[in-house]
Design an enzyme around this catalytic site. Sequence first.
Site, mmCIF file in Angstrom:
data_model
loop_
_atom_site.group_PDB
_atom_site.id
_atom_site.type_symbol
_atom_site.label_atom_id
_atom_site.label_comp_id
_atom_site.label_asym_id
_atom_site.label_seq_id
_atom_site.Cartn_x
_atom_site.Cartn_y
_atom_site.Cartn_z
ATOM 1 N N CYS A 122 -87.742 51.338 -11.709
ATOM 2 C CA CYS A 122 -87.242 51.953 -12.935
ATOM 3 C C CYS A 122 -86.197 52.985 -12.543
ATOM 4 O O CYS A 122 -86.055 53.341 -11.376
ATOM 5 C CB CYS A 122 -88.370 52.676 -13.653
ATOM 6 S SG CYS A 122 -89.825 51.647 -13.894
ATOM 7 N N ARG B 177 -81.452 49.292 -12.613
ATOM 8 C CA ARG B 177 -82.755 49.395 -11.954
ATOM 9 C C ARG B 177 -83.890 48.815 -12.789
ATOM 10 O O ARG B 177 -85.010 48.634 -12.301
ATOM 11 C CB ARG B 177 -83.074 50.866 -11.636
ATOM 12 C CG ARG B 177 -82.063 51.526 -10.743
ATOM 13 C CD ARG B 177 -82.413 52.972 -10.512
ATOM 14 N NE ARG B 177 -83.681 53.126 -9.846
ATOM 15 C CZ ARG B 177 -83.860 53.065 -8.532
ATOM 16 N NH1 ARG B 177 -82.839 52.872 -7.756
ATOM 17 N NH2 ARG B 177 -85.060 53.209 -8.020
ATOM 18 N N TRP C 70 -88.624 48.938 -15.736
ATOM 19 C CA TRP C 70 -88.884 47.558 -15.335
ATOM 20 C C TRP C 70 -90.408 47.476 -15.229
ATOM 21 O O TRP C 70 -91.013 48.074 -14.346
ATOM 22 C CB TRP C 70 -88.220 47.260 -13.988
ATOM 23 C CG TRP C 70 -88.347 45.844 -13.561
ATOM 24 C CD1 TRP C 70 -87.644 44.765 -14.046
ATOM 25 C CD2 TRP C 70 -89.229 45.313 -12.560
ATOM 26 N NE1 TRP C 70 -88.031 43.619 -13.410
ATOM 27 C CE2 TRP C 70 -88.993 43.917 -12.500
ATOM 28 C CE3 TRP C 70 -90.193 45.867 -11.722
ATOM 29 C CZ2 TRP C 70 -89.678 43.082 -11.622
ATOM 30 C CZ3 TRP C 70 -90.882 45.034 -10.854
ATOM 31 C CH2 TRP C 70 -90.625 43.663 -10.801
ATOM 32 N N ASN D 54 -91.355 56.300 -11.669
ATOM 33 C CA ASN D 54 -90.887 55.032 -11.101
ATOM 34 C C ASN D 54 -91.829 54.721 -9.949
ATOM 35 O O ASN D 54 -91.939 55.506 -9.020
ATOM 36 C CB ASN D 54 -89.445 55.217 -10.597
ATOM 37 C CG ASN D 54 -88.973 54.078 -9.715
ATOM 38 O OD1 ASN D 54 -89.405 52.945 -9.882
ATOM 39 N ND2 ASN D 54 -88.071 54.374 -8.786
ATOM 40 N N GLY D 55 -92.540 53.574 -10.033
ATOM 41 C CA GLY D 55 -93.461 53.228 -8.954
ATOM 42 C C GLY D 55 -94.763 52.694 -9.531
ATOM 43 O O GLY D 55 -94.837 52.305 -10.694
ATOM 44 N N GLU E 52 -77.881 30.474 -1.083
ATOM 45 C CA GLU E 52 -77.375 31.628 -1.824
ATOM 46 C C GLU E 52 -76.691 31.183 -3.114
ATOM 47 O O GLU E 52 -76.866 31.809 -4.171
ATOM 48 C CB GLU E 52 -76.433 32.426 -0.908
ATOM 49 C CG GLU E 52 -75.706 33.596 -1.533
ATOM 50 C CD GLU E 52 -76.623 34.678 -2.114
ATOM 51 O OE1 GLU E 52 -77.840 34.640 -1.901
ATOM 52 O OE2 GLU E 52 -76.089 35.544 -2.823
ATOM 53 N N LYS F 186 -77.847 32.331 -6.843
ATOM 54 C CA LYS F 186 -76.921 32.987 -7.796
ATOM 55 C C LYS F 186 -76.987 32.277 -9.142
ATOM 56 O O LYS F 186 -77.044 32.924 -10.187
ATOM 57 C CB LYS F 186 -75.468 32.951 -7.301
ATOM 58 C CG LYS F 186 -75.078 33.881 -6.199
ATOM 59 C CD LYS F 186 -75.047 35.345 -6.548
ATOM 60 C CE LYS F 186 -76.387 35.983 -6.384
ATOM 61 N NZ LYS F 186 -76.771 36.449 -5.092
ATOM 62 N N GLU G 114 -80.484 32.864 -10.954
ATOM 63 C CA GLU G 114 -80.852 34.195 -11.450
ATOM 64 C C GLU G 114 -80.024 34.652 -12.627
ATOM 65 O O GLU G 114 -80.501 35.432 -13.441
ATOM 66 C CB GLU G 114 -80.889 35.242 -10.336
ATOM 67 C CG GLU G 114 -79.582 35.602 -9.728
ATOM 68 C CD GLU G 114 -79.737 36.655 -8.636
ATOM 69 O OE1 GLU G 114 -80.663 37.466 -8.680
ATOM 70 O OE2 GLU G 114 -78.890 36.660 -7.717
ATOM 71 N N HIS H 53 -84.516 13.135 2.874
ATOM 72 C CA HIS H 53 -85.972 13.219 3.062
ATOM 73 C C HIS H 53 -86.681 13.578 1.764
ATOM 74 O O HIS H 53 -87.831 14.012 1.789
ATOM 75 C CB HIS H 53 -86.298 14.237 4.163
ATOM 76 C CG HIS H 53 -85.731 13.847 5.482
ATOM 77 N ND1 HIS H 53 -86.244 12.826 6.242
ATOM 78 C CD2 HIS H 53 -84.654 14.307 6.160
ATOM 79 C CE1 HIS H 53 -85.519 12.691 7.345
ATOM 80 N NE2 HIS H 53 -84.537 13.584 7.312
ATOM 81 N N LYS I 45 -82.568 45.440 -9.943
ATOM 82 C CA LYS I 45 -81.656 45.482 -8.804
ATOM 83 C C LYS I 45 -82.398 45.697 -7.487
ATOM 84 O O LYS I 45 -82.090 45.071 -6.484
ATOM 85 C CB LYS I 45 -80.626 46.597 -9.018
ATOM 86 C CG LYS I 45 -79.566 46.677 -7.946
ATOM 87 C CD LYS I 45 -78.700 45.433 -7.921
ATOM 88 C CE LYS I 45 -77.721 45.412 -6.772
ATOM 89 N NZ LYS I 45 -77.282 44.030 -6.477
HETATM 90 O O1 M6R Z 1 -81.837 45.455 -1.995
HETATM 91 P P1 M6R Z 1 -82.254 44.269 -1.189
HETATM 92 O O2 M6R Z 1 -81.113 43.650 -0.485
HETATM 93 O O3 M6R Z 1 -83.396 44.543 -0.273
HETATM 94 O O4 M6R Z 1 -82.760 43.220 -2.275
HETATM 95 C C1 M6R Z 1 -83.305 41.991 -1.900
HETATM 96 C C2 M6R Z 1 -83.405 41.073 -3.086
HETATM 97 O O5 M6R Z 1 -84.235 41.613 -4.074
HETATM 98 C C3 M6R Z 1 -82.022 40.787 -3.695
HETATM 99 O O6 M6R Z 1 -81.136 40.271 -2.768
HETATM 100 C C4 M6R Z 1 -82.158 39.799 -4.880
HETATM 101 O O7 M6R Z 1 -82.562 38.557 -4.413
HETATM 102 C C5 M6R Z 1 -80.838 39.714 -5.639
HETATM 103 N N1 M6R Z 1 -81.079 39.762 -7.041
HETATM 104 C C6 M6R Z 1 -80.091 38.467 -5.353
HETATM 105 O O8 M6R Z 1 -78.900 38.382 -6.065
#
Ligand code: M6R
Length: 615
Positions: A2, A27, A75, A101-102, A488, A492, A495, A511, A610
């Site tokens: 958060c 966040r 969050w 936050n936590g 990757e 992208k 998400e 396979h 994030k």
């Molecule tokens: O801040 P970090 O690089 O440790 O975060 C890791 C993942 O949570 C982050 O890369 C996440 O997969 C992204 N949303 C990908 O776009």
Amino acid sequence: MCGIVGYIGHREAYPIILKGLKRLEYRGYDSAGIALFDGTDIKLSKTKGKVDDLQAKLEKEIPTNGNLGIGHTRWATHGVPNDVNSHPHYSNSGNLVIIHNGIIENYESLKKELSKRGYTFKSDTDTEVLVNLIEDVKKNENTKLGKAVQIALNQVVGAYAIAVFDKNKPNEIVVARLGSPLAIGIGDDEFFIASDASPFIEYTKNAIYLEDEEMAVVRRNKGVKVRKIKDDSLVDPYVQELQLNLEQIEKGGYDHFMLKEIYEQPSAILDTFRGRMLPNEGIIKMAGIEDNMKTFLNANRIIVVACGTSWHAGLVSEYIFEDLARIPVEVEYASEFRYRNPVITDKDVVIAISQSGETADTLAAIKLAKSRGAFVFGVCNVVGSSIARETHAGAYTHAGPEIGVASTKAFTTQITVLTLIALRLARAKGTISSSEFRHHMIELELIPEKVKRALDSDAYVKTVADIYKNAKNFLYLGRGYNFPVALEGALKLKEISYIHAEGYPAAEMKHGPIALIDENMPIVVIATKKGHYEKVVSNIQEIKSRKGKIIGIVTEGDEQVRELADHVIEVPETIESLTPLLTTIPLQLLSYHIALMLGKNVDQPRNLAKAVTVE
Ligand code: M6R
């Protein structure tokens, strides 16, 4: 995770807190709330939804005057996102109000105890338990708020960054941190509290970052007193001068942070190697590596721990380290590593990669590795983050703030740093010649210009996005260095557009995944000239004979794949190890355009945050 914001001083708190919450919305953004002290009482408004929804509601509901206040963007962890579970939370008496936050892991047992003592709870949150615990301690011990917070936190298991104030003592905010970041901005007779410095950057460049297990009483006109939560000892806090500027955290004319960050990659990559690499002199210098060269050279292996996109950058680094420096590498999901009782020795070097530097699983993996004697090196973007501080040494990516939830420039700058490290170690070990070393550096130096050229495909990528935006599934294929890029690309798309996508090593297709291919399946194939080109062309033939729709990511001037594919997107030529820095660009743009065309919230996709500061 958060975002939390607070203000105490001589200005109106509301506009500062509101703007701060908007900046921290990356966040978490499922609900938001603000509590203001108007000189007599606390005025609180909160709602499910985004900060804009809060603003619309709050301005109808409560007066916005007062120069003390706290705000929160959430969050959800405990309790679904709804108005009641949103923060801030009152204590039963209505005297105290808190943002958090936590996660308080032992909240259920604490709640039971408090219930026995007559406390009632409106929400399902652990936070409401904490504020009542503080109230209970304050009453029973007949003590000040700061002391009560300290005693309460010593009973708590979990992670937190909190800010709490008492309406009967409106000259102070008490804050504390364990596992979640908390910065205090120091102005002229005014103080700002926030999860990162972005909410207060236009007011002050001086900030204290609380360390884990520290708390602070922030007093109007008096200053900040920091102490250790456990033993009550006073701490002389380090006041850091912030390098951040306002431009970096605003959209700068782009429609979305994600697009801005995609376009920032040429400069982000340049900033990441600038001053560390001197191709003409044949030098790569990074303090974190030079200072620990022996440890790296004596390492039996490198273990990379990371999550999500950072994990993909780690996979690319496996190819680079093994290829150039001949050091065996294992790449681990931090979340699996930490619970697997892994075999780690003091001969292992662990590299932890994280954009935010706050990812809970990566942080836990680091602690585990350290406890078993490994040397841990961090690759982080956020300066002063928990991971940057927890590791023995490290190297920052100089990507600048990444606000879009979908990671873009963090990925390419992580690969840049990891390439520099691999090259430096390779040279020190003698596994590459000085001319190869120089050649790699010269090629890396050319990458920012080549990324710019790759970005020129944007308009064409948009037309491709339009054709495939309604597909239900996507496959992404790549080999060697570009296998992680395929993963990757799929991440992208998933998400931000919510389209199911999978990344595979191209040769693995036969396979199993080949069964999925028909005329409705778009398949993005990375087929650059350097790196198993002929093999990938054969894979493309296999797809074509099953009528799959082929989107080829190819080297400029390619003719062979153009003949076979439905669409080709060109990237400039480079050496194989650097191709991921170019091939990833059109994949970022493709997911961006598809998500936008489907009307999705590109910067704040559903259910995500994030930085994932919870398990
Ligand atoms: O801040 P970090 O690089 O440790 O975060 C890791 C993942 O949570 C982050 O890369 C996440 O997969 C992204 N949303 C990908 O776009």
